[in-house]
Write an enzyme that holds these catalytic residues in place. Structure first.
Site, short mmCIF file in Angstrom:
data_model
loop_
_atom_site.label_atom_id
_atom_site.label_comp_id
_atom_site.label_asym_id
_atom_site.label_seq_id
_atom_site.Cartn_x
_atom_site.Cartn_y
_atom_site.Cartn_z
N THR A 94 0.83 -1.22 0.00
CA THR A 94 0.00 0.00 0.00
C THR A 94 0.86 1.27 0.00
OG1 THR A 94 -1.46 1.30 1.43
CG2 THR A 94 -0.14 -0.33 2.53
N ASP A 95 0.29 2.35 -0.49
CA ASP A 95 1.02 3.63 -0.43
C ASP A 95 1.17 4.11 1.02
OD1 ASP A 95 -1.62 4.41 0.10
OD2 ASP A 95 -1.75 5.82 -1.57
N GLU A 96 0.39 3.51 1.94
CA GLU A 96 0.46 3.98 3.33
C GLU A 96 1.81 3.68 3.98
OE1 GLU A 96 -2.87 3.71 5.86
OE2 GLU A 96 -4.29 3.99 4.24
N TYR A 148 -1.50 -0.46 11.16
CA TYR A 148 -1.76 -1.14 9.87
C TYR A 148 -0.60 -0.89 8.92
CZ TYR A 148 -3.32 -1.39 5.02
OH TYR A 148 -3.38 -1.64 3.66
N LYS A 206 2.25 -3.51 7.24
CA LYS A 206 2.45 -3.69 5.80
C LYS A 206 3.90 -3.38 5.42
CE LYS A 206 -0.35 -4.56 3.10
NZ LYS A 206 -0.84 -5.89 2.63
#
Ligand code: NAD
Ligand code: DAU
Length: 415
Positions: A188-190, A213, A217
Site C-alpha cells: 500500500t502507499d500507506e 496497519y 504492511k
C-alpha cells in the site's frame, strides 16, 4: 543457505505466463475483483483462493465465479477433453499463518483425497498473489494484534513455503514448479507515511508508516525484500493508492457513506475532511497487478496510483450529488428513505496523529516499463460504484453482522 549472487535479469514476458495462482484473501474486496479479472482474461489459468473469511471476506463476493468456474459447475470424475471443460477455481477456507495448510497447497496434498481434474499436481502454485491482510486503519488503532499476525507472520509463512517448494532442490523435485515463479506482495502507499501538500512518493521514498496497519504492511514489504536479497525468491511488491469499486466492505469511506446516505444516517467526516486520497478504480489495479505478474521484474517495487487526488469532503459531497441524481432519475431499486439531503457531520478524528494528510504516487515506473495507466474517470467510476451499491443493497446488509455494529459503535458511537 543459498545466497543471491546476481540480480534477476530482465525476464522474457513469454516465459513468465503463470498458469496456477495461489491467491490469498481472494474473498475480500480487491482479491475477489482480481480473481474475477484473471479468470476472465486468462482462459488457461487456474486459481486456488485461500481465505480465512474474516469479517471482511465473503463467499458471496465470488458466488458468480464459483458457479462458472468452480468444482460444482462441472461433473466430477469425468475426463474432460478440453481445458474449458474443467474447473479453474478452487476455494480453500484457511489461514495464511497455518504453515501445514500452506505446505499442503504447495505440495498438492491438500487436494489429493479428492478425485479432481485437474490433478492435485496441477494445482500446485507457480505464483502467489498475497492480498490476505487486515486492511482497515481504524481497526488497527483499536487492536493491532491481528494485523501483526496476518500481515507480518502470514506473509512470512507464505514466503517460506514459496522458498521451500520453488527453490530448495530437495523439495522442488519437479522442474516445472521451479519456472515462471512470481510472489506478488500486495502492499500500500500507506507504507510511505505522511506527504505534505506537494510532491509524490516514488518507489525509492523512505518507508515511514504512521498507523499500526501501515507499519505491519511495511514490515511485510521488508520481509519480501529480504527473501529476494537472501534467497533470490522472485518477489515483486505493488503499492497502490485507495481503491474503490464493487464489493468493498462498508467500513471504508466510499461504501460507508453510500450505505449511511441510503439509510438516512449521518455521514461522519473525520476532522474537516481536508485529507487527500488518490482514488484508483479497482479494475485498473487488477490490470496493473496482472501486468506486474506477467512482465514485472523480480525484486522490484511498483507504485500503482489513480492520478486522481481528492479531498475527503469533496468525495463525500460528490457521492451525495450522484445519489440524488440517480434516485431522481429513478434508476435501480430505491432505498427506503424519504430524505436524501446530505447529513454530513464533521466528527473528532479517531485517527489523531496517525491520520496521514495526503497520499500521492509517482507511477512513472509502471507506466514506462509496463505501459500501464489508470483508465477509469473518477466521476464515472464513482457513479458505476454507487449504482452497484444501489442494486446490491442485499449484499451490503448480508456482509454486515453484529460484529460490524460493535465496531461502528466503538469508532462513531451508536449506529
Ligand atoms: P479486505 O479487508 O477487503 O480483504 C482482506 C481479505 O483477506 C478478506 O477476504 C479476509 O477474509 C482475508 N484474510 C484476512 N486475514 C487472513 C488470513 N490470516 N488468512 C487468509 N485470509 C485472510 O482487503 P482489501 O481492501 O481487498 O485489500 C487487499 C490487500 O490490498 C491488502 O493487503 C491491503 O493491505 C492492500 N491494499 C488495499 C487498498 C484498498 O484501498 N483497499 C489499497 C492498497 C493496498
Ligand atoms: O491508501 C491505501 C489504503 O487505502 C489501503 O492501504 C487501506 O487498506 C485502505 O483501507 C485505504 O486506507 P484509508 O485509511 O485511506 O481508507 P478509508 O476508506 O478508511 O479512509 C479514507 C479517508 O476517509 C481517510 O482520510 C479517512 C477518511 N474517513 C474514513 C471513514 C471510514 C472519514 O472521514 N470518515 C469515515 O467514516
Amino acid at each position: 543457505m543459498p545466497i543471491a549472487k546476481t540480480q534477476d535479469p530482465r525476464p522474457n514476458p513469454q516465459d513468465l505466463a503463470p498458469k496456477t495462482l495461489l491467491v490469498t484473501g481472494g474473498a475480500g474486496f480487491i482479491g475477489s475483483n482480481f480473481v474475477r479479472y484473471v479468470l476472465r482474461e486468462h482462459p488457461d489459468w487456474t486459481v486456488v483462493n485461500l481465505d480465512k473469511l474474516t469479517y471482511a471476506g465473503n463467499l458471496a463476493n465470488l458466488a458468480d465465479i464459483e458457479a462458472t468456474y468452480g468444482l460444482d459447475a462441472f461433473a466430477r470424475n469425468q475426463e474432460p477433453s478440453t481445458k474449458d471443460q474443467q474447473p479453474r477455481y478452487f476455494f480453500v477456507h484457511g489461514d495464511i499463518c497455518d504453515r501445514e495448510l500452506v505446505d499442503s497447497l504447495f505440495t498438492g496434498s491438500y487436494f489429493s483425497s479428492q478425485h479432481l481434474t485437474p490433478s492435485p499436481q496441477d494445482l500446485r502454485p507457480n505464483s502467489v498473489v498475497n492480498f490476505a491482510a487486515e486492511s482497515h486503519v481504524d481497526r488497527s488503532l483499536l487492536d493491532a494484534s491481528p494485523f501483526i499476525e496476518t500481515n507480518i507472520k502470514g506473509t512470512q509463512v507464505l514466503l517460506d513455503a514459496a522458498r521451500t517448494y520453488w527453490l530448495d532442490s530437495s523439495s522442488a523435485k519437479n522442474q516445472e514448479l521451479r519456472t515462471n515463479n512470481r510472489f506478488i506482495q500486495i502492499s500500500t502507499d500507506e507504507v510511505y507515511g505522511f506527504l505534505g501538500e506537494i510532491g509524490k512518493f516514488t518507489e525509492k521514498s523512505s518507508l515511514l508508516p504512521n498507523s499500526p496497519y501501515a507499519a505491519s504492511k511495511a514490515a511485510a514489504d521488508m520481509l519480501c525484500r529480504a527473501y529476494h536479497k537472501t534467497y533470490s525468491l522472485p518477489i515483486i511488491i505493488t503499492r497502490s493508492s485507495n481503491n474503490y469499486g464493487p464489493y468493498q466492505f462498508p467500513e471504508k469511506l466510499i461504501p460507508l457513506m453510500i450505505r449511511n446516505a441510503l439509510n438516512g444516517k449521518e455521514l461522519p467526516v473525520y476532522g474537516k475532511g481536508l485529507q487527500v486520497r488518490d482514488w484508483l478504480y479497482v479494475e485498473d489495479n487488477c490490470r496493473a497487478i496482472d501486468l506486474v505478474l506477467q512482465k514485472g521484474r523480480a525484486g522490484e517495487v511498483y507504485n500503482i496510483g489513480g492520478n486522481c487526488e481528492k479531498k475527503n469532503i469533496d468525495v463525500v459531497s460528490l457521492i451525495c450529488e450522484i445519489l440524488k441524481d440517480l434516485i431522481s432519475k429513478n434508476q435501480g431499486p430505491i432505498p427506503n428513505t424519504q430524505d436524501l439531503r446530505p447529513n454530513i457531520q464533521f466528527i473528532k478524528d479517531p485517527r489523531g496523529a496517525a491520520h496521514d494528510f495526503r497520499y500521492a504516487l509517482d507511477c512513472s515506473k509502471i507506466e514506462e516499463e509496463l505501459g500501464w495507466e489508470p483508465t477509469r474517470d473518477f466521476e464515472k467510476g464513482l457513479e458505476e460504484t454507487i449504482e452497484w451499491y444501489l442494486e446490491n443493497q442485499d449484499w451490503v446488509e448480508s456482509v454486515i453482522t453484529g460484529e460490524y455494529q460493535e465496531y461502528y459503535e466503538k469508532v462513531y458511537g451508536r449506529e
